[in-house]
Scaffold this motif. Structure first.
Motif, short mmCIF file in Angstrom:
data_model
loop_
_atom_site.label_atom_id
_atom_site.label_comp_id
_atom_site.label_asym_id
_atom_site.label_seq_id
_atom_site.Cartn_x
_atom_site.Cartn_y
_atom_site.Cartn_z
N MET A 190 61.49 -11.41 6.68
CA MET A 190 60.19 -10.67 6.88
C MET A 190 60.09 -9.66 5.87
O MET A 190 61.20 -8.73 5.80
N PRO A 191 59.07 -9.59 5.09
CA PRO A 191 58.87 -8.63 3.97
C PRO A 191 59.15 -7.06 4.68
O PRO A 191 58.49 -6.79 5.87
N ALA A 192 59.99 -6.12 4.12
CA ALA A 192 59.94 -5.03 4.44
C ALA A 192 59.21 -3.94 3.85
O ALA A 192 58.48 -4.08 2.85
N THR A 193 58.80 -2.74 4.77
CA THR A 193 57.86 -1.80 4.22
C THR A 193 58.76 -0.44 4.25
O THR A 193 59.88 -0.39 4.92
N GLN A 194 58.49 0.40 3.69
CA GLN A 194 59.13 1.89 3.69
C GLN A 194 58.40 2.70 4.58
O GLN A 194 58.80 3.85 4.64
N ALA A 195 57.61 2.39 5.32
CA ALA A 195 56.66 3.33 6.04
C ALA A 195 57.61 3.54 7.07
O ALA A 195 58.24 2.98 7.75
N GLY A 196 57.77 5.08 7.33
CA GLY A 196 58.45 5.59 8.68
C GLY A 196 60.27 5.78 8.29
O GLY A 196 60.89 6.08 9.26
N VAL A 197 60.53 5.15 7.20
CA VAL A 197 62.10 5.15 6.94
C VAL A 197 62.50 6.25 6.41
O VAL A 197 62.22 6.70 5.10
N ALA A 198 63.17 7.12 7.10
CA ALA A 198 63.86 8.40 6.57
C ALA A 198 65.33 7.71 6.10
O ALA A 198 65.95 6.86 6.53
N PRO A 199 65.89 8.60 5.33
CA PRO A 199 67.28 8.20 4.97
C PRO A 199 68.38 8.04 6.04
O PRO A 199 69.05 7.22 6.05
N GLU A 200 68.10 9.05 6.99
CA GLU A 200 69.24 8.87 8.07
C GLU A 200 68.90 7.75 8.98
O GLU A 200 69.70 7.23 9.75
N ALA A 201 67.55 7.07 8.91
CA ALA A 201 67.09 5.82 9.89
C ALA A 201 67.32 4.56 9.13
O ALA A 201 66.90 3.64 9.63
N ALA A 202 67.97 4.57 7.82
CA ALA A 202 67.77 3.24 7.22
C ALA A 202 68.80 2.54 7.70
O ALA A 202 69.86 2.93 8.41
N PRO B 231 64.25 0.37 11.73
CA PRO B 231 63.99 1.50 10.91
C PRO B 231 62.80 1.90 9.98
O PRO B 231 62.29 2.98 9.73
N GLU B 232 61.98 1.09 10.21
CA GLU B 232 60.59 1.28 9.44
C GLU B 232 59.76 1.87 10.52
O GLU B 232 58.80 2.76 10.37
N GLY B 233 60.08 1.85 11.76
CA GLY B 233 59.50 2.81 12.88
C GLY B 233 60.18 4.07 13.06
O GLY B 233 59.76 4.67 13.89
N GLY B 234 61.15 4.42 12.16
CA GLY B 234 61.90 5.51 12.22
C GLY B 234 63.28 5.50 13.36
O GLY B 234 63.70 6.64 13.79
N VAL B 235 63.43 4.10 13.71
CA VAL B 235 64.78 4.09 14.57
C VAL B 235 65.88 3.71 13.94
O VAL B 235 65.93 2.64 13.31
N SER B 236 66.91 4.44 13.75
CA SER B 236 68.13 4.18 12.96
C SER B 236 69.01 3.21 13.69
O SER B 236 69.19 3.01 14.93
#
Length: 207
Positions: free
Chosen positions: A195-207, A167-172
């Protein structure tokens, strides 16, 4: 043992996760990729490609995350649980290690490289590869706790990090209940470390 790596690298996380699952003590040395520490003479002496992770174990210096997984399983797991010796199971593990170095690297790993690190890669292409991969894996994981069935192996460890962080890469991951169940099973393993998560690229529908 000493492990050179980057905290936000899924390749590094594979090894950190497996070391923890095996309960093996080690020293972690952070390599700052943005500061190009991976191109320093010291690190290039460990790995001429300038990549992470690199494991030092006594006189051994070994690069490549999947190779390190094979080494650790062969050297420190007498039970053979993590790297089965039975020919078919061993071949199945190798299939997944190849997938980790191929479709996972060019799919969810590459998509995350774009959003988290600004890598100059084709983001749409990486997402397309990810979707095709996940469509296959969703069927492969139906009715299985782990890749090989009831017992975890290094195949699970090699595949886990970048799929969990897709999801960080925008893949749901929402369309894939079998993949999400498998991820939960890996997270439930004794000794699991995240592994620590980031919010980069994460859209609500891709979380």
């Amino acid at each position: 043992m000493k492990l050179y790596g980057a905290t936000l690298s899924g390749h590094t996380h594979r090894v950190r996760l497996f070391l923890s699952l095996l309960n093996l003590p080690y020293e972690f040395v952070e390599i700052d990729m943005r500061a190009r520490q991976n191109r320093s003479p010291e690190h290039l002496a460990r790995n001429p490609f300038g990549e992470v992770p690199v494991l030092e174990d006594g006189e051994l210096t070994l690069a490549d995350s999947t190779a390190i997984l094979v080494y650790l399983a062969s050297r420190y797991d007498d039970s053979g649980r993590w790297l089965p010796r039975e020919p078919v199971a061993a071949a199945r593990v190798q299939q997944w290690l190849s997938t980790a170095s191929g479709k996972i690297a060019y799919g969810p790993c590459a998509a995350r490289l774009v959003t988290v690190f600004g890598a100059p890669l084709d983001h749409e292409r990486a997402k397309e590869i990810s979707t095709r991969l996940f469509d296959v894996l969703e069927r492969e994981l139906a009715g299985r706790r782990y890749v090989l069935g009831e017992h975890a192996s290094i195949a699970d460890i090699a595949a886990f990090s970048y799929i969990e962080h897709a999801p960080e890469g925008g893949v749901s991951l929402k369309p894939y209940p079998n993949i999400r169940s498998w991820l939960a099973n890996v997270r439930a393993l004794p000794g699991f470390v995240a592994m620590p998560a980031t919010q980069a690229g994460v859209a609500p529908e891709a979380a």
